[in-house]
Design a protein around this motif. Structure first.
Motif, PDB file in Angstrom:
ATOM      1  N   LEU B 190       0.820  -1.208   0.000  1.00 18.56           N
ATOM      2  CA  LEU B 190       0.000   0.000   0.000  1.00 18.56           C
ATOM      3  C   LEU B 190       0.857   1.263   0.000  1.00 18.56           C
ATOM      4  O   LEU B 190       0.399   2.338  -0.360  1.00 18.56           O
ATOM      5  CB  LEU B 190      -0.917   0.006   1.222  1.00 18.56           C
ATOM      6  CG  LEU B 190      -1.998  -1.070   1.218  1.00 18.56           C
ATOM      7  CD1 LEU B 190      -2.658  -1.165   2.570  1.00 18.56           C
ATOM      8  CD2 LEU B 190      -3.023  -0.748   0.145  1.00 18.56           C
ATOM      9  N   LEU B 191       2.100   1.129   0.443  1.00 16.61           N
ATOM     10  CA  LEU B 191       2.988   2.290   0.507  1.00 16.61           C
ATOM     11  C   LEU B 191       3.684   2.569  -0.821  1.00 16.61           C
ATOM     12  O   LEU B 191       4.537   3.435  -0.906  1.00 16.61           O
ATOM     13  CB  LEU B 191       4.053   2.083   1.585  1.00 16.61           C
ATOM     14  CG  LEU B 191       3.595   2.018   3.039  1.00 16.61           C
ATOM     15  CD1 LEU B 191       4.775   1.761   3.951  1.00 16.61           C
ATOM     16  CD2 LEU B 191       2.904   3.308   3.439  1.00 16.61           C
ATOM     17  N   LYS B 192       3.325   1.802  -1.837  1.00 14.44           N
ATOM     18  CA  LYS B 192       4.052   1.873  -3.097  1.00 14.44           C
ATOM     19  C   LYS B 192       4.277   3.295  -3.636  1.00 14.44           C
ATOM     20  O   LYS B 192       5.405   3.610  -4.042  1.00 14.44           O
ATOM     21  CB  LYS B 192       3.369   1.008  -4.153  1.00 14.44           C
ATOM     22  CG  LYS B 192       4.351   0.483  -5.180  1.00 14.44           C
ATOM     23  CD  LYS B 192       3.696  -0.583  -6.029  1.00 14.44           C
ATOM     24  CE  LYS B 192       3.865  -0.255  -7.485  1.00 14.44           C
ATOM     25  NZ  LYS B 192       2.928  -0.963  -8.344  1.00 14.44           N
ATOM     26  N   PRO B 193       3.264   4.161  -3.642  1.00 10.90           N
ATOM     27  CA  PRO B 193       3.524   5.514  -4.166  1.00 10.90           C
ATOM     28  C   PRO B 193       4.665   6.216  -3.438  1.00 10.90           C
ATOM     29  O   PRO B 193       5.521   6.835  -4.074  1.00 10.90           O
ATOM     30  CB  PRO B 193       2.201   6.250  -3.929  1.00 10.90           C
ATOM     31  CG  PRO B 193       1.179   5.196  -3.760  1.00 10.90           C
ATOM     32  CD  PRO B 193       1.867   3.992  -3.224  1.00 10.90           C
ATOM     33  N   THR B 194       4.676   6.086  -2.104  1.00 14.87           N
ATOM     34  CA  THR B 194       5.752   6.712  -1.333  1.00 14.87           C
ATOM     35  C   THR B 194       7.088   6.040  -1.626  1.00 14.87           C
ATOM     36  O   THR B 194       8.110   6.714  -1.734  1.00 14.87           O
ATOM     37  CB  THR B 194       5.454   6.617   0.175  1.00 14.87           C
ATOM     38  OG1 THR B 194       4.128   7.045   0.391  1.00 14.87           O
ATOM     39  CG2 THR B 194       6.391   7.478   0.972  1.00 14.87           C
ATOM     40  N   VAL B 195       7.057   4.712  -1.751  1.00 13.94           N
ATOM     41  CA  VAL B 195       8.305   3.999  -2.036  1.00 13.94           C
ATOM     42  C   VAL B 195       8.891   4.477  -3.364  1.00 13.94           C
ATOM     43  O   VAL B 195      10.092   4.757  -3.460  1.00 13.94           O
ATOM     44  CB  VAL B 195       8.071   2.468  -2.055  1.00 13.94           C
ATOM     45  CG1 VAL B 195       9.306   1.751  -2.556  1.00 13.94           C
ATOM     46  CG2 VAL B 195       7.699   1.971  -0.666  1.00 13.94           C
ATOM     47  N   VAL B 196       8.031   4.625  -4.370  1.00 13.47           N
ATOM     48  CA  VAL B 196       8.520   5.090  -5.676  1.00 13.47           C
ATOM     49  C   VAL B 196       9.118   6.489  -5.543  1.00 13.47           C
ATOM     50  O   VAL B 196      10.224   6.761  -6.034  1.00 13.47           O
ATOM     51  CB  VAL B 196       7.372   5.091  -6.719  1.00 13.47           C
ATOM     52  CG1 VAL B 196       7.837   5.738  -8.009  1.00 13.47           C
ATOM     53  CG2 VAL B 196       6.900   3.676  -6.976  1.00 13.47           C
ATOM     54  N   THR B 197       8.394   7.369  -4.844  1.00 14.20           N
ATOM     55  CA  THR B 197       8.901   8.729  -4.650  1.00 14.20           C
ATOM     56  C   THR B 197      10.266   8.716  -3.986  1.00 14.20           C
ATOM     57  O   THR B 197      11.204   9.374  -4.441  1.00 14.20           O
ATOM     58  CB  THR B 197       7.908   9.529  -3.776  1.00 14.20           C
ATOM     59  OG1 THR B 197       6.655   9.571  -4.433  1.00 14.20           O
ATOM     60  CG2 THR B 197       8.401  10.940  -3.557  1.00 14.20           C
ATOM     61  N   ILE B 198      10.378   7.938  -2.903  1.00 10.07           N
ATOM     62  CA  ILE B 198      11.646   7.901  -2.179  1.00 10.07           C
ATOM     63  C   ILE B 198      12.752   7.330  -3.051  1.00 10.07           C
ATOM     64  O   ILE B 198      13.869   7.846  -3.077  1.00 10.07           O
ATOM     65  CB  ILE B 198      11.495   7.096  -0.876  1.00 10.07           C
ATOM     66  CG1 ILE B 198      10.655   7.904   0.106  1.00 10.07           C
ATOM     67  CG2 ILE B 198      12.855   6.769  -0.275  1.00 10.07           C
ATOM     68  CD1 ILE B 198      10.425   7.232   1.416  1.00 10.07           C
ATOM     69  N   ILE B 199      12.432   6.285  -3.802  1.00 10.49           N
ATOM     70  CA  ILE B 199      13.463   5.678  -4.650  1.00 10.49           C
ATOM     71  C   ILE B 199      14.008   6.709  -5.643  1.00 10.49           C
ATOM     72  O   ILE B 199      15.225   6.872  -5.769  1.00 10.49           O
ATOM     73  CB  ILE B 199      12.926   4.433  -5.389  1.00 10.49           C
ATOM     74  CG1 ILE B 199      12.724   3.291  -4.395  1.00 10.49           C
ATOM     75  CG2 ILE B 199      13.891   3.998  -6.490  1.00 10.49           C
ATOM     76  CD1 ILE B 199      12.116   2.054  -5.007  1.00 10.49           C
ATOM     77  N   VAL B 200      13.118   7.430  -6.311  1.00  9.40           N
ATOM     78  CA  VAL B 200      13.639   8.375  -7.309  1.00  9.40           C
ATOM     79  C   VAL B 200      14.400   9.534  -6.661  1.00  9.40           C
ATOM     80  O   VAL B 200      15.503   9.875  -7.087  1.00  9.40           O
ATOM     81  CB  VAL B 200      12.568   8.906  -8.281  1.00  9.40           C
ATOM     82  CG1 VAL B 200      12.197   7.867  -9.276  1.00  9.40           C
ATOM     83  CG2 VAL B 200      11.347   9.414  -7.584  1.00  9.40           C
ATOM     84  N   VAL B 201      13.824  10.114  -5.607  1.00 11.13           N
ATOM     85  CA  VAL B 201      14.482  11.270  -4.990  1.00 11.13           C
ATOM     86  C   VAL B 201      15.833  10.872  -4.405  1.00 11.13           C
ATOM     87  O   VAL B 201      16.857  11.525  -4.641  1.00 11.13           O
ATOM     88  CB  VAL B 201      13.586  11.897  -3.894  1.00 11.13           C
ATOM     89  CG1 VAL B 201      14.341  12.962  -3.132  1.00 11.13           C
ATOM     90  CG2 VAL B 201      12.342  12.485  -4.518  1.00 11.13           C
ATOM     91  N   GLN B 202      15.853   9.777  -3.652  1.00 12.05           N
ATOM     92  CA  GLN B 202      17.091   9.405  -2.979  1.00 12.05           C
ATOM     93  C   GLN B 202      18.129   8.821  -3.935  1.00 12.05           C
ATOM     94  O   GLN B 202      19.327   8.954  -3.696  1.00 12.05           O
ATOM     95  CB  GLN B 202      16.817   8.412  -1.839  1.00 12.05           C
ATOM     96  CG  GLN B 202      16.019   9.005  -0.690  1.00 12.05           C
ATOM     97  CD  GLN B 202      16.818  10.006   0.132  1.00 12.05           C
ATOM     98  OE1 GLN B 202      17.905  10.408  -0.239  1.00 12.05           O
ATOM     99  NE2 GLN B 202      16.249  10.421   1.240  1.00 12.05           N
ATOM    100  N   SER B 203      17.688   8.151  -5.004  1.00 12.66           N
ATOM    101  CA  SER B 203      18.727   7.629  -5.891  1.00 12.66           C
ATOM    102  C   SER B 203      19.438   8.769  -6.608  1.00 12.66           C
ATOM    103  O   SER B 203      20.649   8.703  -6.821  1.00 12.66           O
ATOM    104  CB  SER B 203      18.201   6.568  -6.862  1.00 12.66           C
ATOM    105  OG  SER B 203      17.030   6.977  -7.453  1.00 12.66           O
ATOM    106  N   VAL B 204      18.697   9.812  -6.954  1.00 13.01           N
ATOM    107  CA  VAL B 204      19.368  10.976  -7.531  1.00 13.01           C
ATOM    108  C   VAL B 204      20.328  11.591  -6.513  1.00 13.01           C
ATOM    109  O   VAL B 204      21.471  11.926  -6.822  1.00 13.01           O
ATOM    110  CB  VAL B 204      18.338  12.028  -8.019  1.00 13.01           C
ATOM    111  CG1 VAL B 204      19.034  13.316  -8.402  1.00 13.01           C
ATOM    112  CG2 VAL B 204      17.552  11.495  -9.188  1.00 13.01           C
ATOM    113  N   ALA B 205      19.855  11.685  -5.246  1.00 16.21           N
ATOM    114  CA  ALA B 205      20.697  12.295  -4.211  1.00 16.21           C
ATOM    115  C   ALA B 205      21.973  11.483  -3.979  1.00 16.21           C
ATOM    116  O   ALA B 205      23.072  12.048  -3.925  1.00 16.21           O
ATOM    117  CB  ALA B 205      19.912  12.421  -2.908  1.00 16.21           C
TER     118      ALA B 205
END
Lengths: 310, 276
Positions: B190-205
């Motif tokens: 159910l947390l998938k939207p947040t997981v996707v957001t975190i993955i993209v933001v943090q992988s760039v960081a």
């Protein structure tokens, strides 16, 4: 009647207790506290311990393997050497300048990009993309553009008859030049934060203002500005926290030079570390900690209070 | 009618200004990356008279004994491992923190806040890494990156957890779900939207991170892509074409992420802006 009530009263505590035990049992089963453990352990080992250790090691002459307690000598040195105290001043200038500019420009661009303007999506992408580009890459890019004679900026200025400044080579201007690049890179984030804040303002307010005959400026001043205050707080806090510990852009563009003209605390920490003065380097870290705390915490407190008053 | 003309004029002027301010610098990188050495040293925007794309690419990759290839492998491992670690440990914290009020809540919230504000103490961290034998190792750097990313991720997870109904947990527990299954099989999906957001933001960081690899993973065989650029800076002070080619190469991954996940990145970075 009285008997019934008292019986109920007598029964109640026991029942409540067993109820709460059942509740806590359920909580323990569904949400075990050991879920904190992995993150907590990492946080303790790689963040809390180094932070606390830094207070101690800043008072020592230190070689990683052994240390000698020298009291406040490192701090005395930090505050008495002109280039070190200069880095303190530069850090504050850099932090305040970049965060102030990001507030003003971010708000302006946020308003512009939520207005009726065309190609909003494209414009938003253009302003936001630099946020995602490597800071070192941006540093190299602008170092070439700011080259005093061959750089793009000064050749462009020469076309319209202005003799451009020396940018990074000018001690008076080096820090400001780096700050400009930091603003260029970071303004996109401020803009999207403001955009989120602006579109969250209920349309009814604008409607009411229009009915009351409020002009564009007074609508902005009395409706938009107060209601996007949370966005302003976020932008100020984020850019101050980032700006006060800024290192990579400055290091890539000037390495603190010319001389020590654009040194900030974070670059001093690195230089002293490279030179092997671990105690002094750590003292720099503690100074940075204090600067961040002394600026960000009161500001945070003040902004929260302003929000409650509102 | 008149206002529409005005909008068009303002739009056109804004677009021109934005192109000059935000596109020209990247254009400079692009044209100079394919020039030959002498032409690139003029640092201007003129179109290349001859294209050296393949040649420059080969030279950048081959430099210092294929350091860039090693660096790309290192950066990929670093990014994937760090972001995976962050997502898992931070989601566990965000989940329990939002669902259960215990005496630890105050402490955890304070720790999250500190993690966001306090600048990390560099040399003491090296000291810790050294004493547990992880200094100058990729696993050591990965653990450090996870630690510094936790706070941001916890905030996002906690905020999103409050939109997941508690009844769901209760139903799962009544159906005989243990805590691990509840978390990984019921909540995490159910947390998938947040997981996707975190993955993209943090992988760039993490991919763009320069400071932590510089301190905690020194040495040429350990270089990450940001460090190769930094190393090339001193070596190639006269070979701007290669330097620009390197910038171009390390800008491509964030560009791809941006093209596909623009919405999630903006959502992740602006979360909290409205609530304060």
């Amino acid at each position: 009647m009285t008997a019934a009530v008292s019986a109920e009263l007598r029964a109640a505590p026991a029942e409540r207790e067993s109820g709460s035990r059942r509740r806590s049992n359920y909580l323990a089963k569904a949400y075990p506290l050991w879920y904190y453990l992995p993150a907590g352990l990492l946080f303790l080992v790689f963040f809390a311990i180094p932070t606390f250790a830094s207070f101690f090691f800043s008072l020592t002459r230190w070689s990683l393997f052994d240390w000698e307690f020298i009291g406040l000598e490192n701090f005395r040195q930090f505050l008495s050497e002109p280039q070190l105290i200069g880095s303190l001043k530069n850090t504050v200038i850099f932090g305040v300048l970049t965060s102030g500019a990001k507030v003003v420009l971010g708000m302006g661009l946020g308003l512009l990009l939520t207005s009726q303007i065309r190609a909003r999506g494209l414009l938003r992408s253009l302003v936001f993309f630099p946020v995602l580009v490597s800071t070192i890459g941006v540093g190299v890019m602008f170092t070439t553009m700011m080259h005093p004679t061959d750089g793009l900026l000064n050749t462009a200025l020469a076309v319209i008859g202005i003799e451009g400044p020396k940018w990074l080579a000018d001690p008076q201007l080096a820090l400001i030049s780096v700050a400009l690049v930091d603003i260029w890179k970071g303004v996109g984030l401020a803009t999207v934060i403001y955009m989120a804040g602006i579109v969250a303002v209920p349309a009814e307010y604008y409607e009411a203002a229009r009915v009351d005959g409020s002009g564009a400026w007074s609508t902005f001043r009395h409706i938009t500005l107060p209601l996007i205050r949370p966005a302003t707080f976020t932008v100020i806090t984020l850019s101050l926290i980032g700006g006060l510990r800024s290192f990579d852009l400055i290091w890539a563009m000037t390495s603190g030079g010319p001389g020590f003209a654009s040194d900030v605390i974070a670059s001093v920490v690195y230089k002293q570390y490279q030179a092997g003065f671990y105690g002094l380097s750590t003292a720099g870290n503690v100074v940075m900690f204090l600067v961040v705390m002394l600026i960000v915490l009161p500001l945070n407190h003040f902004m929260r209070k302003a929000e409650v008053d509102q | 009618m008149k206002s529409r003309i005005r909008i068009n004029v303002v739009s056109a002027l804004t677009l021109i200004l934005f192109v000059i301010v935000f596109v020209v610098p990247f254009l400079l990188v692009l044209v100079n990356a394919v020039k030959d050495r002498q032409e690139a040293s003029e640092l201007n925007l003129s179109l290349p008279t001859s294209f050296h794309l393949v040649e420059n690419l080969r030279e950048v990759f081959a430099a210092r004994n294929y350091m860039l290839v090693t660096a790309m492998v290192n950066s990929t491992i670093l990014t994937v491992a760090s972001v995976t670690g962050m997502v898992i440990v931070a989601a566990m914290v965000g989940f329990v923190l939002q669902r259960r009020s215990s005496r630890l809540n105050g402490l955890v919230n304070a720790a999250v806040l500190m993690g966001l504000i306090v600048p990390p103490a560099v040399v003491p961290t090296i000291w810790v890494l050294q004493s547990i034998g992880l200094f100058k190792t990729l696993p050591g750097l990965i653990l450090v990156e996870i630690t510094f990313g936790i706070s941001f991720c916890v905030l996002l997870f906690r905020a999103f957890m409050s939109t997941v109904p508690r009844e769901l947990d209760e139903a799962a527990i009544i159906d005989g779900c243990g805590p691990l299954r509840l978390f990984f099989q019921v909540i995490m999906p159910l947390l998938k939207p947040t997981v996707v957001t975190i993955i993209v933001v943090q992988s760039v960081a993490v991919f763009n991170d320069f400071v932590h690899p510089l301190y905690f993973l020194p040495g040429e065989e350990n270089a990450t892509v940001q460090l190769t650029l930094y190393n090339f800076m001193s070596q190639y002070s006269t070979q701007w074409n290669l330097l620009f080619m390197n910038i171009l190469l390390i800008t491509i991954p964030p560009l791809i992420v941006f093209l596909f996940f623009n919405r999630q990145i903006v959502a992740g970075m602006t979360s909290g802006a409205v609530k304060g």
